[in-house]
Structures are given as C-alpha cells and as structure tokens.
Design a protein around this motif. Structure first.
Motif, short mmCIF file in Angstrom:
data_model
loop_
_atom_site.label_atom_id
_atom_site.label_comp_id
_atom_site.label_asym_id
_atom_site.label_seq_id
_atom_site.Cartn_x
_atom_site.Cartn_y
_atom_site.Cartn_z
N GLY A 61 87.49 46.43 16.82
CA GLY A 61 86.56 46.72 18.12
C GLY A 61 86.24 48.30 18.28
O GLY A 61 85.49 48.50 19.21
N ASP A 62 86.80 49.12 17.31
CA ASP A 62 86.57 50.63 17.56
C ASP A 62 85.42 51.35 16.87
O ASP A 62 85.13 52.50 16.84
CB ASP A 62 87.98 51.31 17.24
CG ASP A 62 88.99 51.14 18.40
OD1 ASP A 62 88.94 51.76 19.37
OD2 ASP A 62 89.66 49.89 18.00
N TYR A 63 84.71 50.37 16.08
CA TYR A 63 83.81 50.84 15.37
C TYR A 63 82.32 50.14 15.78
O TYR A 63 82.59 49.20 16.51
CB TYR A 63 83.81 50.06 13.75
CG TYR A 63 84.89 50.68 13.15
CD1 TYR A 63 84.67 52.11 12.42
CD2 TYR A 63 86.18 50.34 12.71
CE1 TYR A 63 85.93 52.58 11.84
CE2 TYR A 63 87.05 50.58 12.03
CZ TYR A 63 87.00 52.02 11.45
OH TYR A 63 87.89 52.65 10.73
N PRO A 64 81.25 50.81 15.67
CA PRO A 64 81.00 52.24 14.82
C PRO A 64 81.53 53.38 15.77
O PRO A 64 81.55 53.32 16.90
CB PRO A 64 79.51 51.99 14.46
CG PRO A 64 79.08 51.66 15.64
CD PRO A 64 79.85 50.60 16.12
N GLN A 65 82.16 54.41 14.89
CA GLN A 65 82.25 55.52 15.59
C GLN A 65 81.14 56.65 15.15
O GLN A 65 80.61 56.73 13.76
CB GLN A 65 83.52 56.45 14.85
CG GLN A 65 84.73 55.53 15.23
CD GLN A 65 85.14 55.96 16.64
OE1 GLN A 65 84.76 56.98 17.13
NE2 GLN A 65 85.94 54.94 17.52
N GLU A 66 80.30 57.22 16.08
CA GLU A 66 79.08 57.66 16.04
C GLU A 66 79.23 59.25 16.07
O GLU A 66 79.72 59.40 17.31
CB GLU A 66 78.12 57.13 16.50
CG GLU A 66 77.79 55.61 16.36
CD GLU A 66 76.65 55.02 17.07
OE1 GLU A 66 75.96 54.02 16.73
OE2 GLU A 66 76.31 55.45 18.40
N LYS A 72 85.32 55.34 5.24
CA LYS A 72 84.84 54.76 4.00
C LYS A 72 83.41 54.36 4.04
O LYS A 72 82.46 55.10 3.42
CB LYS A 72 85.67 53.26 3.83
CG LYS A 72 85.28 52.53 2.66
CD LYS A 72 86.15 51.31 2.23
CE LYS A 72 85.76 50.54 1.12
NZ LYS A 72 86.48 49.13 1.22
N ASP A 73 82.96 53.19 4.73
CA ASP A 73 81.40 53.20 4.80
C ASP A 73 80.99 53.81 5.81
O ASP A 73 81.04 53.83 6.92
CB ASP A 73 81.29 51.60 5.06
CG ASP A 73 82.03 50.56 3.85
OD1 ASP A 73 81.70 51.04 2.66
OD2 ASP A 73 82.62 49.81 4.06
N VAL A 74 79.70 54.41 5.62
CA VAL A 74 78.91 55.27 6.53
C VAL A 74 77.44 54.95 6.36
O VAL A 74 76.96 54.51 5.30
CB VAL A 74 79.21 56.67 6.36
CG1 VAL A 74 80.65 57.03 6.30
CG2 VAL A 74 78.82 57.06 4.84
N GLU A 75 76.93 55.36 7.57
CA GLU A 75 75.44 55.27 7.55
C GLU A 75 74.88 56.61 7.92
O GLU A 75 75.56 57.10 8.96
CB GLU A 75 74.86 54.25 8.37
CG GLU A 75 75.20 52.74 8.01
CD GLU A 75 74.46 51.61 9.07
OE1 GLU A 75 74.05 50.58 8.41
OE2 GLU A 75 74.57 52.02 10.05
N ILE A 76 73.74 56.95 7.66
CA ILE A 76 73.00 58.21 8.07
C ILE A 76 71.76 57.92 8.54
O ILE A 76 70.92 56.92 8.23
CB ILE A 76 72.76 59.11 6.74
CG1 ILE A 76 74.25 59.64 6.38
CG2 ILE A 76 72.02 60.54 7.30
CD1 ILE A 76 73.84 60.41 4.95
N LEU A 85 81.68 53.11 9.78
CA LEU A 85 81.69 51.92 9.88
C LEU A 85 83.06 51.33 9.51
O LEU A 85 83.47 50.04 9.91
CB LEU A 85 80.72 50.94 9.21
CG LEU A 85 79.27 51.54 9.47
CD1 LEU A 85 78.06 50.67 8.49
CD2 LEU A 85 78.62 51.07 10.84
N SER A 86 83.69 51.89 8.70
CA SER A 86 85.22 51.51 8.27
C SER A 86 85.94 52.84 7.69
O SER A 86 85.53 53.75 7.54
CB SER A 86 85.01 50.42 7.29
OG SER A 86 84.43 51.05 5.86
N ASN A 87 87.49 52.41 7.77
CA ASN A 87 88.12 53.36 6.88
C ASN A 87 88.87 52.56 5.68
O ASN A 87 88.38 51.57 5.38
CB ASN A 87 89.35 54.02 7.80
CG ASN A 87 90.13 52.97 8.43
OD1 ASN A 87 90.27 51.66 7.82
ND2 ASN A 87 90.86 53.43 9.45
#
Length: 222
Positions: free
Chosen positions: A106-111, A144-148, A191-193
């Motif tokens: 519940g703590d994602y995404p971190q922006e 781990k998974d990231v978006e730009i 999105l994840s670690n």
C-alpha cells in the motif's frame, strides 16, 4: 596415373590472366566509387551527445517533492542530487521512504519530482540511477521497477511517460536512455523494491541534456 598437359596448363593460365586484366578496370572503378560516394550510414544524423547532468544540485537542479522520506538528516531527498554516494560521514546515505505501514504493497508508488537546471525546458535523452546506499543489497530495500515521466509545464503535470526500467540489485550507474524529450520537470516513480517490507531506497539520480546541432533539431521537430 593422369598426365599433365603443359600446353593445357599454359593455355588455362593465359585465359585467367586475360580475364583478370579485363576485370581490373571495373574493380578499380568500384573502389573509387566507395571512396567518393557518401555512404548512407555516414549521412545519417549522429546520435545526440548527452554530457551535462541537469539534475545535479551543483548545476541548478532541485528535488521539489517526495511521497515520503525516512528522516530529515541522513536520508533526505536532496541527497539524490548531491553527487555523494553512501557518504555517512557527510550525512548523505541517499534517499529512503518512510517505514512501510504493512507489507509495503500500500506504500507504492513512491514519487519523486525534480526540476531541471533553471526550471526551463531541456531536451533530455537519458536518466542515470545508482542504487548504492549504506544498506546491504540482500536487505532488499533498493529500488527495482521504476518509471520516468516528464512535464514541460508545471511540477504537478501534466505528465508524459517516457520510460520504464527494472534496476539491478547492486550499486553502480544504470542508464535509462530514451528519445530526446523536452522537459522542465521529471518524475521518478518507484513501483517496487527487491523484497523488503520496510522501505525503498535509492542513492543518486542524474538526467542528461541532449546536445544537438541545428540540423538534428530540425529533424526531431519535423
């Protein structure tokens, strides 16, 4: 045993020399054309060179906001652009989110939202991330998974997605390249670690401006 006919051998050699003499002018012509006719590959626009990190604090970049951070001393958002890696003696571990409330889902995404140098439009072509922090990789806290995403208008958007990437669970620069895109603001969406139920962390973030000639810019705009 088959005998060798000297007359036949001489005749064959003569014919071969004759054919080679006939082919030599054509061969020289092909070689000359290769030297003087521009190659289609050479005529293509060169790949834009990206040399200036426009997120670095030293160059005028800023971190404007984060979803959360662990503390205001060792894990501040500003550590992401200070050029220091896992420097505990200088209170720059990198950035980490606040401690997760449950299993982390519940703590994602971190922006994390950045302003490029001068908060004026820049033609970005790559982002470089470094996951190195003082934490041991096996703790699984690294991003781990990231978006730009980028915006050419305000720090609140609208946002355009430019890339998605899965980082390795290790320190060291990891490059995410994309088509040159104009931006004043950049969002890194985590999105994840790597498995931790405690937090997500990251060491450094860099973004590079594409340096292009006028001809290349005309091609990009058209």
């Amino acid at each position: 045993m088959q005998s060798t006919n000297p007359t036949f051998a001489l005749s064959s050699a003569s014919r071969l020399r004759h054919h080679w003499t006939d082919l030599q002018p054509a061969a020289w012509l092909v070689a000359a054309l290769c030297l003087w006719v521009p190659s289609p590959v050479w005529a293509e626009a060169e790949v834009p060179v990206a040399t200036r990190n426009v997120l670095a604090a030293a160059n005028g970049g800023k971190v404007l906001s984060v979803t959360s951070q662990l503390d205001d001393e060792y894990w501040r958002k500003e550590n992401l652009i200070d050029g220091l890696l896992a420097s505990q003696d200088r209170k720059s571990n990198g950035w980490a989110s606040k401690t997760f409330s449950g299993d982390g889902a519940g703590d994602y995404p971190q922006e994390i939202v950045f302003a490029v140098a001068g908060e004026r439009p820049r033609l970005l072509t790559k982002v470089v991330l470094d996951a190195k922090t003082p934490d041991w990789p096996l703790l699984g806290r690294g991003a781990k998974d990231v978006e730009i995403l980028v915006s050419g208008e305000t720090p609140d958007g609208p946002w355009n997605h430019v890339a998605k990437y899965s980082l390795l669970n290790q320190g060291g620069p990891q490059t995410i390249a994309f088509k040159p895109t104009e931006a004043k603001y950049l969002m890194l969406r985590l999105l994840s670690n790597w498995g931790s139920d405690r937090m997500v962390a990251l060491g450094e973030v860099e973004a590079y401006e594409a340096i292009m000639g006028s001809g290349e810019l005309d091609q990009l705009i058209s």
